[in-house]
Design a protein around this motif. Sequence first.
Motif, short mmCIF file in Angstrom:
data_model
loop_
_atom_site.label_atom_id
_atom_site.label_comp_id
_atom_site.label_asym_id
_atom_site.label_seq_id
_atom_site.Cartn_x
_atom_site.Cartn_y
_atom_site.Cartn_z
N ALA A 10 0.88 -1.17 0.00
CA ALA A 10 0.00 0.00 0.00
C ALA A 10 0.92 1.22 0.00
O ALA A 10 2.09 1.12 0.40
N PRO A 11 0.42 2.35 -0.47
CA PRO A 11 1.29 3.54 -0.52
C PRO A 11 1.86 3.90 0.85
O PRO A 11 1.17 3.79 1.86
N PHE A 28 -7.25 0.45 12.51
CA PHE A 28 -7.63 1.77 12.02
C PHE A 28 -6.70 2.12 10.87
O PHE A 28 -5.53 2.44 11.08
N ALA A 29 -7.21 2.01 9.65
CA ALA A 29 -6.40 2.27 8.45
C ALA A 29 -6.50 3.73 8.07
O ALA A 29 -7.61 4.28 7.94
N SER A 30 -5.36 4.36 7.88
CA SER A 30 -5.34 5.74 7.40
C SER A 30 -5.93 5.80 6.00
O SER A 30 -6.01 4.79 5.30
N GLY A 31 -6.31 7.00 5.60
CA GLY A 31 -6.87 7.19 4.27
C GLY A 31 -5.92 6.69 3.19
O GLY A 31 -4.73 7.02 3.21
N GLN A 32 -6.45 5.89 2.29
CA GLN A 32 -5.68 5.36 1.17
C GLN A 32 -6.07 6.09 -0.10
O GLN A 32 -7.26 6.25 -0.39
N ASN A 59 -4.97 -4.58 0.86
CA ASN A 59 -3.58 -4.97 1.14
C ASN A 59 -3.12 -4.51 2.52
O ASN A 59 -2.40 -5.23 3.20
N LEU A 60 -3.52 -3.33 2.90
CA LEU A 60 -3.14 -2.80 4.22
C LEU A 60 -3.79 -3.63 5.33
O LEU A 60 -3.14 -3.99 6.31
N ALA A 64 -2.23 -6.34 8.40
CA ALA A 64 -2.62 -6.34 9.81
C ALA A 64 -3.25 -7.65 10.24
O ALA A 64 -3.66 -7.81 11.39
N GLY A 65 -3.36 -8.60 9.29
CA GLY A 65 -3.99 -9.87 9.59
C GLY A 65 -5.51 -9.79 9.59
O GLY A 65 -6.19 -10.58 10.23
N ALA A 66 -6.04 -8.82 8.87
CA ALA A 66 -7.49 -8.61 8.77
C ALA A 66 -7.91 -8.70 7.31
O ALA A 66 -7.08 -8.85 6.41
#
Length: 124
Positions: A10-11, A28-32, A59-60, A64-66
Amino acid sequence: MKKVISTTNAPAAIGPYSQAIEVNGMVFASGQIPVNPATGEIPEGIEAQAEQVLTNVKNLLAAAGASMEQVVKTTVFIQNMDDFGKVNEIYAKYFEGACPARSCVEVSKLPKGVLMEMEAIAAK
């Protein structure tokens, strides 16, 4: 205790933030944005950008295993609300069954001039 999640699939963060944070079984994934992490390129058009954004989120989460099935909330930022239907078509391909709660807002400008950005919260 929080755990920083990072992946080359991921970027990379373009500021002082983490790609994602895991805490208490929540990711909690930051904005992609629609940057291809392998090439650094941004595809043309909202459909291609939506595909890249959702691939980056997927991918992010994997790092994280999610998975997308564990996403409970997303926030979608689009530069033009007229693209809402096109974004929904792509979005629906990544979420089957019980879709996560979602907010979608039109914004005047996004990083690198992209047309879409999305953040996600997943429960592991």
